[in-house]
Design an enzyme around this catalytic site. Structure first.
Site, PDB file in Angstrom:
ATOM      1  CE1 TYR A 314       3.954  -5.732   0.778  1.00 14.32           C
ATOM      2  CE2 TYR A 314       5.835  -5.750  -0.724  1.00 14.32           C
ATOM      3  CZ  TYR A 314       4.564  -6.166  -0.399  1.00 14.32           C
ATOM      4  OH  TYR A 314       3.885  -7.029  -1.237  1.00 14.32           O
ATOM      5  CB  SER A 327       2.760 -15.737  -5.941  1.00 17.11           C
ATOM      6  OG  SER A 327       1.905 -15.087  -6.869  1.00 17.11           O
ATOM      7  N   GLY A 328       1.030 -13.681  -3.637  1.00 22.74           N
ATOM      8  CA  GLY A 328       0.983 -12.355  -3.042  1.00 22.74           C
ATOM      9  C   GLY A 328       0.396 -11.261  -3.900  1.00 22.74           C
ATOM     10  CG  HIS A 332      -3.526  -3.467  -2.029  1.00 19.89           C
ATOM     11  ND1 HIS A 332      -2.961  -2.252  -1.711  1.00 19.89           N
ATOM     12  CD2 HIS A 332      -2.544  -4.175  -2.662  1.00 19.89           C
ATOM     13  CE1 HIS A 332      -1.712  -2.217  -2.112  1.00 19.89           C
ATOM     14  NE2 HIS A 332      -1.425  -3.372  -2.714  1.00 19.89           N
ATOM     15  CB  CYS A 350      -0.565  -5.452  -5.322  1.00 18.27           C
ATOM     16  SG  CYS A 350      -0.141  -6.777  -4.166  1.00 18.27           S
ATOM     17  CG  ASN A 352      -0.829  -0.001  -5.637  1.00 18.13           C
ATOM     18  OD1 ASN A 352       0.149   0.693  -5.435  1.00 18.13           O
ATOM     19  ND2 ASN A 352      -0.916  -1.245  -5.183  1.00 18.13           N
TER      20      ASN A 352
END
Length: 403
Positions: A314, A327-328, A332, A350, A352
């Site tokens: 993405y 590592s991301g 957010h 992540c 959300n």
């Protein structure tokens, strides 16, 4: 018989005189404060007076020394007297600043030296005998084979959260880690217990035993210039930073309840719905530290090895994003998952939340805040992934890591 009586009477007179001698001493009797004939004059505590001596001057580095690290100080000392003047100049006649101590016993340079330079020391002093003496000495500094630089996180002037470690990143591997730690000077007010831990040969962190206390002032002086950090490897330049520890902000994200509870200074202020990593993308459990805060940020799976144009990849722009790991992992804004927030975990790892809640998190917090993930079904967060310092127990941390 008369002779015997006279002798006895004479003896009684002598005894009478002797029995009165405990009073004031007679003029003929010496007292303890008077030296015996031919003896040395002594002080009141019976120790001899010190004999005057010539001053003894000494310089470090030694005369004719070579390959001197320019980060080491020059010192001039005086024994059996005091320094009266010290002048140090390089080969071009440029003076080196320094000062004589108030007691006159030591002079020390107040600035670093240059690489590949020759220095001359001229020192004068006066002994306890009142006589002057002087000394001239010279030495040369090293020509480095390689130089190494260091960067510091956080940077000067920042206010950070209570979880923020002090991270030092060197431009190449450091063979002499003990010398590097000695060069990295950390001062805190109030004083706290802390230690270094090497994650890699070029990366070392310092953190306190427990979370920082709000209001703590931290001064970092990475004084590596001129310091030998390995065979023919020397520091390039110093780095400094003054940092303030802000309020204590802790977020606890629970994968089981799909809720995130936020506390400020140990008081719960808000609970918000979230969505974390879905199956096969579970968010790692553990204690994270907020690394950076961004707005209008493009989330790109390619940053952790998944091309954006591949299945599962993405590239999405979001209004608010705060990095939690290399590592991301981010927390957010994710307006596309509002229905799932509080109900199911659908992200790629992540956390959300709504744009409103993500923006609120950034407004009340800062980098260095604590973000705890629990009950996610994921593996533990790796301590080397971002600022996972608090994943390392203190008993292990004080061993120093990769030495």
């Amino acid at each position: 018989m008369r002779r015997s009586v006279v002798a006895i009477a004479t003896g009684l007179v002598a005894l009478t005189v002797a029995s009165c001698s405990s009073g004031e001493p007679s003029a003929q009797q010496p007292t303890s404060s008077q030296p015996s004939s031919g003896g040395q004059q002594t002080s009141g505590n019976n120790s001899p007076s010190p004999q005057p001596k010539a001053v003894a001057l000494a310089v470090t580095p030694a005369d004719k020394a070579g390959d001197v690290p320019p980060g080491d100080p020059i010192t001039v000392t005086a024994a059996d007297g005091k320094l009266t003047q010290v002048a140090v100049t390089n080969q071009d006649g440029k003076p080196v600043t320094g000062a004589i101590s108030p007691d006159g016993l030591k002079w020390e340079s107040a600035e670093p030296l240059g690489y590949s330079k020759t220095y001359t020391v001229n020192a004068s002093g006066q002994g306890t005998d009142g006589k002057p003496a002087s000394l001239t000495s010279s030495f040369s500094t090293v020509k480095p084979g390689r130089q190494i630089s260091v960067s510091v996180n956080p940077t000067d002037g920042q206010t950070v959260g209570v979880g923020q470690p002090l991270a030092f990143y060197f431009s190449s591997n450091v063979p002499d880690k003990a010398a590097a730690e000695k060069a990295l000077k950390i001062t805190t007010e109030p004083k706290v217990e802390g230690a270094f831990y090497w994650f890699r040969d070029n990366e070392v962190h310092w953190r306190p035993k427990d979370y920082w206390k709000s209001g703590t002032k931290v001064t970092v002086d990475a004084a590596v210039y001129g310091k030998a950090l390995g065979p023919n490897l020397y520091g390039k330049e110093d780095r400094k930073a003054s940092v303030t520890i802000g309020k204590k902000v802790v977020a606890v994200a629970d994968g089981a309840t799909k809720q995130m509870t936020v506390s400020v200074d140990d008081q719960v202020v808000k609970t918000v719905p979230i969505s974390m990593g879905k199956r096969a993308h579970e968010t790692p459990n553990g204690t994270y530290v907020v690394m950076t805060e961004q707005q209008d940020y493009t989330m790109d799976s390619g940053t952790y090895g998944v091309p954006a144009d591949s299945p599962g990849g993405y590239r999405t722009k979001v209004a608010v994003a705060s990095r939690l790991s290399n590592s991301g992992i981010f927390y957010h804004s994710a307006p596309w998952s509002l229905r799932q927030q509080g109900n199911s975990n659908v992200s790629h790892g992540c956390i959300n939340m709504s744009t409103e809640n993500a923006r609120w998190m950034q407004e009340i917090g800062s980098k260095g805040d604590i973000f705890v993930v629990q009950n996610s079904g994921g593996k533990p967060l790796q301590s080397w992934d971002g600022l996972g310092d608090w994943q390392v127990p203190w008993e292990e941390w004080v061993k120093g890591g990769k030495k």
